[in-house]
Design a protein around this motif. Structure first.
Motif, PDB file in Angstrom:
ATOM      1  N   ASN A 130       2.152   3.157  -1.263  1.00  0.00           N
ATOM      2  CA  ASN A 130       1.695   4.087  -0.218  1.00  0.00           C
ATOM      3  C   ASN A 130       0.670   5.053  -0.799  1.00  0.00           C
ATOM      4  O   ASN A 130       0.939   6.236  -0.949  1.00  0.00           O
ATOM      5  N   PRO A 131      -0.553   4.599  -1.129  1.00  0.00           N
ATOM      6  CA  PRO A 131      -1.520   5.494  -1.772  1.00  0.00           C
ATOM      7  C   PRO A 131      -2.036   6.602  -0.855  1.00  0.00           C
ATOM      8  O   PRO A 131      -2.480   7.636  -1.333  1.00  0.00           O
ATOM      9  N   GLU A 132      -1.975   6.413   0.468  1.00  0.00           N
ATOM     10  CA  GLU A 132      -2.473   7.438   1.384  1.00  0.00           C
ATOM     11  C   GLU A 132      -1.458   8.553   1.622  1.00  0.00           C
ATOM     12  O   GLU A 132      -1.802   9.616   2.117  1.00  0.00           O
ATOM     13  N   ASP A 133      -0.191   8.312   1.321  1.00  0.00           N
ATOM     14  CA  ASP A 133       0.867   9.282   1.574  1.00  0.00           C
ATOM     15  C   ASP A 133       1.150  10.079   0.305  1.00  0.00           C
ATOM     16  O   ASP A 133       1.836   9.603  -0.596  1.00  0.00           O
ATOM     17  N   PRO A 134       0.636  11.320   0.194  1.00  0.00           N
ATOM     18  CA  PRO A 134       0.828  12.096  -1.036  1.00  0.00           C
ATOM     19  C   PRO A 134       2.279  12.477  -1.303  1.00  0.00           C
ATOM     20  O   PRO A 134       2.639  12.758  -2.436  1.00  0.00           O
ATOM     21  N   ARG A 153      -1.040   6.893  -7.421  1.00  0.00           N
ATOM     22  CA  ARG A 153      -1.956   6.853  -6.287  1.00  0.00           C
ATOM     23  C   ARG A 153      -3.285   6.239  -6.700  1.00  0.00           C
ATOM     24  O   ARG A 153      -3.865   5.445  -5.980  1.00  0.00           O
ATOM     25  N   LYS A 154      -3.776   6.616  -7.899  1.00  0.00           N
ATOM     26  CA  LYS A 154      -5.035   6.065  -8.401  1.00  0.00           C
ATOM     27  C   LYS A 154      -4.830   4.719  -9.076  1.00  0.00           C
ATOM     28  O   LYS A 154      -5.754   3.942  -9.209  1.00  0.00           O
TER      29      LYS A 154
END
Length: 86
Positions: A10-14, A22-23
């Motif tokens: 889930n890279p868009e969900d911080p 995330r990266k």
């Protein structure tokens, strides 16, 4: 040991991923180990990413002396299908 790349599911969900996953991150692991399922920092789910394969590039054709130094046998065609070892 091969290098594996992982990225958060889930890279868009911080809230569900840290800045590391995330990266995306790289990890050296033995082949016989199972792939990671959770980020090492935040313990949220990650998935393995298929990355590019590094292949060697030959800039020039091999010369006879280079081929011999590499252990190849060099044959040269003489008459009617007769080859001679150089």
């Amino acid at each position: 040991m091969p290098i594996y790349e992982y990225v958060s599911e889930n890279p868009e969900d911080p809230e569900r991923s840290c800045r590391i996953c995330r990266k995306g991150f790289e990890l050296r692991r033995p082949i016989d180990r199972a792939p990671l399922e959770k980020c090492l920092a935040c313990r949220n789910p990650v998935r393995k990413v298929i990355s590019r394969v590094n292949t060697p590039k030959i800039a020039k054709p091999l010369s006879v002396s280079d081929a011999k130094a590499a252990g190849f046998t060099i044959l040269e065609k003489r008459d009617q299908g007769v080859y001679e070892k150089l």
